[in-house]
Motif scaffolding. Structure first.
Motif, mmCIF file in Angstrom:
data_model
loop_
_atom_site.group_PDB
_atom_site.id
_atom_site.type_symbol
_atom_site.label_atom_id
_atom_site.label_comp_id
_atom_site.label_asym_id
_atom_site.label_seq_id
_atom_site.Cartn_x
_atom_site.Cartn_y
_atom_site.Cartn_z
ATOM 1 N N ASP A 106 0.734 -1.204 0.026
ATOM 2 C CA ASP A 106 -0.084 -0.169 -0.011
ATOM 3 C C ASP A 106 0.703 1.109 0.278
ATOM 4 O O ASP A 106 0.656 2.283 -0.672
ATOM 5 C CB ASP A 106 -0.915 -0.007 1.245
ATOM 6 C CG ASP A 106 -1.998 -1.131 1.210
ATOM 7 O OD1 ASP A 106 -2.318 -1.454 0.036
ATOM 8 O OD2 ASP A 106 -2.833 -1.111 2.146
ATOM 9 N N HIS A 109 2.217 1.743 -3.268
ATOM 10 C CA HIS A 109 1.057 1.745 -4.286
ATOM 11 C C HIS A 109 1.520 0.533 -5.397
ATOM 12 O O HIS A 109 1.317 0.884 -6.480
ATOM 13 C CB HIS A 109 1.335 3.207 -5.185
ATOM 14 C CG HIS A 109 0.840 4.189 -4.316
ATOM 15 N ND1 HIS A 109 -0.327 4.555 -3.607
ATOM 16 C CD2 HIS A 109 1.871 5.425 -3.681
ATOM 17 C CE1 HIS A 109 -0.134 5.635 -2.668
ATOM 18 N NE2 HIS A 109 1.070 6.204 -2.933
ATOM 19 N N TYR A 110 1.761 -0.449 -4.548
ATOM 20 C CA TYR A 110 2.225 -1.666 -5.588
ATOM 21 C C TYR A 110 0.870 -2.518 -5.819
ATOM 22 O O TYR A 110 1.056 -3.250 -6.805
ATOM 23 C CB TYR A 110 3.348 -2.363 -4.981
ATOM 24 C CG TYR A 110 3.831 -3.437 -5.792
ATOM 25 C CD1 TYR A 110 4.613 -3.202 -6.998
ATOM 26 C CD2 TYR A 110 3.854 -4.795 -5.450
ATOM 27 C CE1 TYR A 110 5.090 -4.100 -7.447
ATOM 28 C CE2 TYR A 110 4.344 -5.750 -6.319
ATOM 29 C CZ TYR A 110 5.189 -5.552 -7.347
ATOM 30 O OH TYR A 110 5.584 -6.462 -8.001
#
Length: 175
Positions: A106, A109-110
């Motif tokens: 998170d 932003h994966y």
């Protein structure tokens, strides 16, 4: 932006380099852009933005997940073989592994769940919990118990609705 000047021996420790990569700031802002000023320049200084590429994010997440795994393995060293299938004992290390994988995904932003996180979860099951289902098999209840438990509430609902409607009609006449 001022050019980066090399300081010290030119080597950064692995931990410092990882911290720099995770925070998105560091000694040199390669590919950084300054965002515009807010309405009041005194309260809104320019902020350097690190230009993350997909490859850098994936490489960073790969390194972090390895650290999550190492932490999990270290916690599991305290668990005896006889306790491996007891949820009360393994829930903390297992939950910490999952939280580490999910929180860092998170943060970067994966996206979660992802293939790398699943590999570590599967690896934990293969290494530590592969015999647990054989020792504590869960069985469905027999059909002669299961069907009445399902049908009883279904049949009870229309009766209760009818009872409520009937009692509400009698209540209006008394008021």
């Amino acid at each position: 932006m001022a050019p980066c000047a090399q300081t010290g021996s030119g080597r950064l420790s692995g931990g410092l380099l990882l911290l720099w990569a995770l925070l998105g700031t560091g000694l040199c802002h390669v590919g950084a852009e300054a965002e515009g000023f807010g309405q009041d320049a005194r309260t809104s200084p320019p902020v350097a933005v690190f230009n993350w590429t997909a490859q850098l994010v994936e490489e960073t997440y790969t390194n972090i997940t390895q650290k999550c795994w190492e932490f999990f393995v270290d916690l599991m060293r305290n668990v005896t073989v006889s306790e491996l299938c007891e949820w009360k004992v393994i829930s903390r290390p297992y939950s910490l592994l999952q939280a580490c994988l999910e929180d860092w995904a998170d943060h970067l932003h994966y996206g979660y769940p992802n293939a790398l996180a699943e590999q570590y979860i599967f690896r934990s099951h293969r290494r530590y919990f592969h015999n647990c289902t054989l020792q504590h098999q869960v069985f469905d209840p027999p059909q002669d118990v299961l069907l009445p438990m399902i049908i009883a509430p279904i049949c009870l609902i229309p009766f209760l609705v009818t009872l409520v409607i009937w009692r509400s009609k009698d209540g209006k006449a008394q008021a």
